[in-house]
Design a protein around this motif. Structure first.
Motif, mmCIF file in Angstrom:
data_model
loop_
_atom_site.group_PDB
_atom_site.id
_atom_site.type_symbol
_atom_site.label_atom_id
_atom_site.label_comp_id
_atom_site.label_asym_id
_atom_site.label_seq_id
_atom_site.Cartn_x
_atom_site.Cartn_y
_atom_site.Cartn_z
ATOM 1 N N SER A 88 -2.338 15.008 -7.862
ATOM 2 C CA SER A 88 -2.638 16.203 -8.666
ATOM 3 C C SER A 88 -1.854 17.438 -8.227
ATOM 4 N N TRP A 89 -0.584 17.382 -8.324
ATOM 5 C CA TRP A 89 0.258 18.497 -7.885
ATOM 6 C C TRP A 89 -0.005 19.790 -8.640
ATOM 7 N N ASN A 90 -0.709 19.715 -9.768
ATOM 8 C CA ASN A 90 -0.988 20.938 -10.533
ATOM 9 C C ASN A 90 -2.452 21.011 -10.986
ATOM 10 N N GLU A 91 -3.369 20.506 -10.190
ATOM 11 C CA GLU A 91 -4.792 20.519 -10.545
ATOM 12 C C GLU A 91 -5.430 21.804 -10.001
ATOM 13 N N TRP A 92 -5.213 22.884 -10.699
ATOM 14 C CA TRP A 92 -5.688 24.197 -10.275
ATOM 15 C C TRP A 92 -7.209 24.241 -10.196
ATOM 16 N N GLY A 93 -7.890 23.594 -11.122
ATOM 17 C CA GLY A 93 -9.348 23.627 -11.151
ATOM 18 C C GLY A 93 -9.984 22.991 -9.934
ATOM 19 N N GLU A 94 -9.259 22.110 -9.263
ATOM 20 C CA GLU A 94 -9.781 21.454 -8.070
ATOM 21 C C GLU A 94 -9.052 21.910 -6.800
ATOM 22 N N GLY A 95 -8.289 22.974 -6.879
ATOM 23 C CA GLY A 95 -7.600 23.470 -5.694
ATOM 24 C C GLY A 95 -6.606 22.483 -5.130
ATOM 25 N N VAL B 286 0.860 -1.191 0.000
ATOM 26 C CA VAL B 286 0.000 0.000 0.000
ATOM 27 C C VAL B 286 0.889 1.232 0.000
ATOM 28 N N TYR B 287 0.516 2.218 -0.808
ATOM 29 C CA TYR B 287 1.297 3.454 -0.920
ATOM 30 C C TYR B 287 0.418 4.644 -0.567
ATOM 31 N N PRO B 288 0.792 5.407 0.453
ATOM 32 C CA PRO B 288 -0.033 6.544 0.854
ATOM 33 C C PRO B 288 -0.044 7.647 -0.215
ATOM 34 N N THR B 289 -1.094 8.441 -0.164
ATOM 35 C CA THR B 289 -1.247 9.576 -1.065
ATOM 36 C C THR B 289 -1.363 10.842 -0.225
ATOM 37 N N ILE B 290 -0.642 11.870 -0.639
ATOM 38 C CA ILE B 290 -0.776 13.162 0.029
ATOM 39 C C ILE B 290 -1.482 14.126 -0.915
ATOM 40 N N ILE B 291 -2.282 14.996 -0.333
ATOM 41 C CA ILE B 291 -3.028 15.970 -1.133
ATOM 42 C C ILE B 291 -2.875 17.352 -0.494
ATOM 43 N N PRO B 292 -2.573 18.363 -1.299
ATOM 44 C CA PRO B 292 -2.424 19.711 -0.759
ATOM 45 C C PRO B 292 -3.763 20.416 -0.532
ATOM 46 N N GLY B 293 -4.814 19.972 -1.164
ATOM 47 C CA GLY B 293 -6.152 20.561 -1.042
ATOM 48 C C GLY B 293 -7.083 19.761 -1.933
#
Length: 108
Positions: A71-78, A17-24
């Motif tokens: 999604s390090w560059n998914e501006w549309g989803e913050g 299992v590999y964790p996922t980090i999300i900035p927003g």
């Protein structure tokens, strides 16, 4: 701040299992009114979240010390860590800080 404790859990300590980090996260552009939206993200909270994910992979064999950045560059989803007008490059700096704080435990 509230959601951070739920994104990573003990399942992430498993070798397969590999964790996922999300900035927003703001899915409303695609999901409308029923969307999940995580508000109040800051570079400090993101650093804490990244450090938590890193701590969950440090005991794994080197080839399994993997963390996904969603999604390090998914501006549309913050959902981005690229520099912006509000925080500048602080999200990138927060990730760098979390990685280098644990650099003895992980392979960079």
């Amino acid at each position: 701040a509230e959601i951070i404790k739920w994104i990573c859990d003990d399942t992430d300590r498993r070798e397969d299992v590999y964790p996922t980090i999300i900035p927003g996260y703001d899915r409303s552009p695609r999901a409308g009114r029923k969307a999940q939206i995580y508000t109040g993200n800051t570079p400090q909270l993101f650093a804490r979240h990244a450090a938590d994910a890193i701590s969950r992979v440090t005991h794994k064999p080197h080839e399994h010390r993997i963390i996904f950045l969603k999604s390090w560059n998914e501006w549309g989803e913050g959902n981005y860590i690229e520099p912006d007008r509000l925080h500048g490059a602080a999200f990138l700096a927060a990730l760098k800080e979390a990685l280098y704080h644990h650099s003895a435990d992980i392979s960079l």
